[in-house]
Scaffold this motif. Structure first.
Motif, PDB file in Angstrom:
ATOM      1  N   SER A 160       7.556  -3.081   6.769  1.00  0.00           N
ATOM      2  CA  SER A 160       8.101  -4.279   6.148  1.00  0.00           C
ATOM      3  C   SER A 160       9.620  -4.199   6.042  1.00  0.00           C
ATOM      4  O   SER A 160      10.190  -3.135   5.860  1.00  0.00           O
ATOM      5  CB  SER A 160       7.490  -4.452   4.756  1.00  0.00           C
ATOM      6  OG  SER A 160       8.154  -5.474   4.063  1.00  0.00           O
ATOM      7  N   THR A 161      10.268  -5.333   6.158  1.00  0.00           N
ATOM      8  CA  THR A 161      11.727  -5.375   6.064  1.00  0.00           C
ATOM      9  C   THR A 161      12.187  -5.632   4.643  1.00  0.00           C
ATOM     10  O   THR A 161      13.381  -5.798   4.412  1.00  0.00           O
ATOM     11  CB  THR A 161      12.271  -6.480   6.985  1.00  0.00           C
ATOM     12  OG1 THR A 161      11.696  -7.737   6.589  1.00  0.00           O
ATOM     13  CG2 THR A 161      11.941  -6.189   8.440  1.00  0.00           C
ATOM     14  N   SER A 162      11.276  -5.680   3.679  1.00  0.00           N
ATOM     15  CA  SER A 162      11.666  -5.946   2.303  1.00  0.00           C
ATOM     16  C   SER A 162      12.601  -4.853   1.803  1.00  0.00           C
ATOM     17  O   SER A 162      12.343  -3.664   1.974  1.00  0.00           O
ATOM     18  CB  SER A 162      10.437  -6.027   1.399  1.00  0.00           C
ATOM     19  OG  SER A 162      10.842  -6.137   0.057  1.00  0.00           O
ATOM     20  N   PRO A 207      10.964  -3.057  -2.345  1.00  0.00           N
ATOM     21  CA  PRO A 207       9.515  -2.774  -2.419  1.00  0.00           C
ATOM     22  C   PRO A 207       9.034  -2.499  -3.831  1.00  0.00           C
ATOM     23  O   PRO A 207       7.913  -2.853  -4.188  1.00  0.00           O
ATOM     24  CB  PRO A 207       9.360  -1.531  -1.516  1.00  0.00           C
ATOM     25  CG  PRO A 207      10.714  -0.898  -1.507  1.00  0.00           C
ATOM     26  CD  PRO A 207      11.689  -2.036  -1.563  1.00  0.00           C
ATOM     27  N   VAL A 208       9.870  -1.850  -4.666  1.00  0.00           N
ATOM     28  CA  VAL A 208       9.440  -1.541  -6.030  1.00  0.00           C
ATOM     29  C   VAL A 208       9.343  -2.815  -6.855  1.00  0.00           C
ATOM     30  O   VAL A 208       8.369  -3.038  -7.574  1.00  0.00           O
ATOM     31  CB  VAL A 208      10.416  -0.540  -6.687  1.00  0.00           C
ATOM     32  CG1 VAL A 208      10.031  -0.301  -8.143  1.00  0.00           C
ATOM     33  CG2 VAL A 208      10.416   0.775  -5.919  1.00  0.00           C
ATOM     34  N   GLN A 209      10.343  -3.675  -6.760  1.00  0.00           N
ATOM     35  CA  GLN A 209      10.310  -4.935  -7.496  1.00  0.00           C
ATOM     36  C   GLN A 209       9.138  -5.784  -7.048  1.00  0.00           C
ATOM     37  O   GLN A 209       8.452  -6.406  -7.873  1.00  0.00           O
ATOM     38  CB  GLN A 209      11.621  -5.699  -7.280  1.00  0.00           C
ATOM     39  CG  GLN A 209      11.692  -7.009  -8.050  1.00  0.00           C
ATOM     40  CD  GLN A 209      13.104  -7.587  -8.062  1.00  0.00           C
ATOM     41  OE1 GLN A 209      14.084  -6.852  -8.113  1.00  0.00           O
ATOM     42  NE2 GLN A 209      13.197  -8.891  -8.013  1.00  0.00           N
ATOM     43  N   SER A 267       0.819  -1.197   0.000  1.00  0.00           N
ATOM     44  CA  SER A 267       0.000   0.000   0.000  1.00  0.00           C
ATOM     45  C   SER A 267       0.854   1.249   0.000  1.00  0.00           C
ATOM     46  O   SER A 267       0.526   2.241  -0.637  1.00  0.00           O
ATOM     47  CB  SER A 267      -0.936  -0.003   1.216  1.00  0.00           C
ATOM     48  OG  SER A 267      -0.168   0.010   2.420  1.00  0.00           O
ATOM     49  N   SER A 268       1.996   1.236   0.714  1.00  0.00           N
ATOM     50  CA  SER A 268       2.823   2.424   0.753  1.00  0.00           C
ATOM     51  C   SER A 268       3.693   2.537  -0.478  1.00  0.00           C
ATOM     52  O   SER A 268       3.956   3.620  -0.969  1.00  0.00           O
ATOM     53  CB  SER A 268       3.709   2.403   2.008  1.00  0.00           C
ATOM     54  OG  SER A 268       4.588   1.300   1.971  1.00  0.00           O
ATOM     55  N   SER A 269       4.147   1.396  -1.047  1.00  0.00           N
ATOM     56  CA  SER A 269       5.044   1.458  -2.190  1.00  0.00           C
ATOM     57  C   SER A 269       4.318   1.837  -3.462  1.00  0.00           C
ATOM     58  O   SER A 269       4.937   2.149  -4.460  1.00  0.00           O
ATOM     59  CB  SER A 269       5.738   0.107  -2.400  1.00  0.00           C
ATOM     60  OG  SER A 269       4.805  -0.878  -2.749  1.00  0.00           O
ATOM     61  N   ASN A 270       2.964   1.826  -3.439  1.00  0.00           N
ATOM     62  CA  ASN A 270       2.206   2.199  -4.622  1.00  0.00           C
ATOM     63  C   ASN A 270       1.959   3.696  -4.692  1.00  0.00           C
ATOM     64  O   ASN A 270       1.216   4.168  -5.549  1.00  0.00           O
ATOM     65  CB  ASN A 270       0.861   1.457  -4.642  1.00  0.00           C
ATOM     66  CG  ASN A 270       1.071   0.004  -4.956  1.00  0.00           C
ATOM     67  OD1 ASN A 270       2.114  -0.353  -5.485  1.00  0.00           O
ATOM     68  ND2 ASN A 270       0.108  -0.837  -4.635  1.00  0.00           N
ATOM     69  N   GLY A 283      17.241   2.115  -3.905  1.00  0.00           N
ATOM     70  CA  GLY A 283      18.187   1.833  -4.976  1.00  0.00           C
ATOM     71  C   GLY A 283      17.565   1.138  -6.170  1.00  0.00           C
ATOM     72  O   GLY A 283      18.270   0.607  -7.017  1.00  0.00           O
ATOM     73  N   GLU A 284      16.232   1.147  -6.260  1.00  0.00           N
ATOM     74  CA  GLU A 284      15.537   0.442  -7.346  1.00  0.00           C
ATOM     75  C   GLU A 284      15.121   1.448  -8.418  1.00  0.00           C
ATOM     76  O   GLU A 284      14.019   1.998  -8.380  1.00  0.00           O
ATOM     77  CB  GLU A 284      14.313  -0.282  -6.803  1.00  0.00           C
ATOM     78  CG  GLU A 284      14.641  -1.349  -5.769  1.00  0.00           C
ATOM     79  CD  GLU A 284      13.387  -1.956  -5.193  1.00  0.00           C
ATOM     80  OE1 GLU A 284      13.022  -3.060  -5.630  1.00  0.00           O
ATOM     81  OE2 GLU A 284      12.762  -1.319  -4.321  1.00  0.00           O
ATOM     82  N   THR A 285      15.972   1.671  -9.380  1.00  0.00           N
ATOM     83  CA  THR A 285      15.704   2.691 -10.398  1.00  0.00           C
ATOM     84  C   THR A 285      15.720   2.149 -11.820  1.00  0.00           C
ATOM     85  O   THR A 285      15.121   2.745 -12.705  1.00  0.00           O
ATOM     86  CB  THR A 285      16.742   3.814 -10.292  1.00  0.00           C
ATOM     87  OG1 THR A 285      18.063   3.244 -10.432  1.00  0.00           O
ATOM     88  CG2 THR A 285      16.654   4.526  -8.946  1.00  0.00           C
ATOM     89  N   HIS A 286      16.417   1.029 -12.063  1.00  0.00           N
ATOM     90  CA  HIS A 286      16.561   0.498 -13.410  1.00  0.00           C
ATOM     91  C   HIS A 286      16.209  -0.997 -13.415  1.00  0.00           C
ATOM     92  O   HIS A 286      16.779  -1.769 -12.641  1.00  0.00           O
ATOM     93  CB  HIS A 286      17.993   0.669 -13.919  1.00  0.00           C
ATOM     94  CG  HIS A 286      18.364   2.089 -14.203  1.00  0.00           C
ATOM     95  ND1 HIS A 286      18.517   3.038 -13.215  1.00  0.00           N
ATOM     96  CD2 HIS A 286      18.600   2.731 -15.396  1.00  0.00           C
ATOM     97  CE1 HIS A 286      18.853   4.193 -13.762  1.00  0.00           C
ATOM     98  NE2 HIS A 286      18.913   4.032 -15.079  1.00  0.00           N
TER      99      HIS A 286
END
Length: 349
Positions: free
Chosen positions: A242-244, A247-249, A230-233, A292-295
């Motif tokens: 969450s410890t993930s 989150p973007v992936q 819900s937050s990553s959207n 760090g999830e950009t590409h």
């Protein structure tokens, strides 16, 4: 009618065969034979011997070969029909119906805990019901590997060709093809269920791109990551506990699976290779930049792409991931294929 091309879609790709072999411990020799058979439809390298069939099918072939008279074989089929257990009315649905038969035929598989497949079938014609019962008896209590290893040439060994019209023979072949296709669907469902079991999120690698296995097609730790999703959207929800670390992936995988129901899905995180790029630096104001999830590179095989141009497919995925781009996702490289296109690409390798 299920054509050779459509039949091959369910087992030709390298990733599908590798997953099937891993889950069901298929020997490499059987694995190679299955790939050859499924990639060529009914065409095979050599005629299969009756001794290579599953024991239950060997028994049926032997019984029919002992009856030289075509009329006696015909009566044998009607005997099989009389022994076929009734099928519940709720199983008479389009998903279970055999296309290309002059009569209505339905087949339903069940993969039981013993790792074997058991079949139910029904038809509105006694003769066709006999053909269905023959396949139900011959392919029940077999492993998926045994069912997929059977070549359609076994039909000729039964000696029924002279007793049946061409349309009945084609219908019998279509029944067999659908049963093999449904066997592969059971395997895929089993793999998805196995992969959906709760697991600790994997840490993002700073040295090499990370990949989501192609055939799992389900988000990991779905129940545990509800708050994170819900937050990553980017919907303004409170920060997730969450410890993930991805989150973007996780959100990308969940959305692609829910919307496209892919037969195969690969997601590679290439962010570490672009950490110093201007776009990545600018993205750091969003959550994607923070993790760090950009590409990313994404490869997806889905029937949802049928009839769509590459531009429309990619536009659909970009729209689906609008919130992730708003979070700081900077670049997304896409390979989108229909099952037929994936099969053609696999055969060219």
């Amino acid at each position: 009618m299920i054509s050779h091309r459509h039949f091959g879609l369910y087992g030709v790709t390298s990733s599908s065969v590798r997953v099937f072999r891993r889950v069901f411990a298929i020997p490499s020799s059987t694995n190679r034979m299955m790939r050859r058979q499924l990639s060529r439809g009914v065409s095979t390298c050599r005629a299969q011997k009756a001794s290579e069939f599953p024991p239950s099918l060997q028994k049926i072939v032997g019984a029919f070969q002992m009856v030289p008279d075509p009329m006696a074989r015909y009566k044998q089929l009607l005997f099989f029909a009389s022994k076929l257990a009734p099928m519940p009315a709720e199983d008479h649905i389009p998903e279970n119906k055999v296309e290309g038969c002059v009569s209505q035929v339905w087949v339903v598989p069940e993969l039981r805990p013993d790792g074997k497949v058991y079949w139910r079938a029904d038809s509105d014609s006694q003769l066709t019901k006999g053909l269905a019962a023959l396949l139900v008896t011959g392919l029940s209590s077999c492993t998926p590997a045994e069912i997929l290893s059977v070549q359609p040439t076994f039909i000729e060994l039964l000696g029924l060709k002279q007793s049946l019209t061409p349309s009945r023979n084609n219908g019998f072949l279509n029944m067999f093809r659908l049963m093999q296709r449904k066997t592969l669907e059971l395997v895929a469902a089993s793999v998805r269920t196995e992969s959906a079991a709760p697991a600790a999120p994997a840490a993002a690698s700073s040295a090499a791109p990370s990949a989501v296995p192609a055939a799992v097609a389900e988000p990991q730790s779905a129940a545990a990551n509800t708050a994170e999703s819900s937050s990553s959207n980017g919907n303004g929800a409170a920060p997730s506990t969450s410890t993930s670390s991805t989150p973007v992936q996780d959100a990308m995988q969940r959305k692609l699976v829910e919307t496209l129901r892919p037969l195969a899905l690969n997601i590679w995180n290439d962010s570490a290779q672009h950490a110093g790029h201007a776009g990545a630096m600018a993205a750091r104001h969003g959550k994607a930049g923070e993790s760090g999830e950009t590409h990313f590179r994404v490869e997806v095989v889905s029937e949802a792409f049928e009839g769509m141009t590459q531009v429309k497919r990619q536009r659909m995925i970009y729209q689906l991931l609008e919130e992730e781009f708003a979070m700081g996702l900077h670049a997304l490289s896409l390979i989108t294929r229909t099952p037929a296109e994936a099969q053609a690409a696999a055969l060219q390798r």
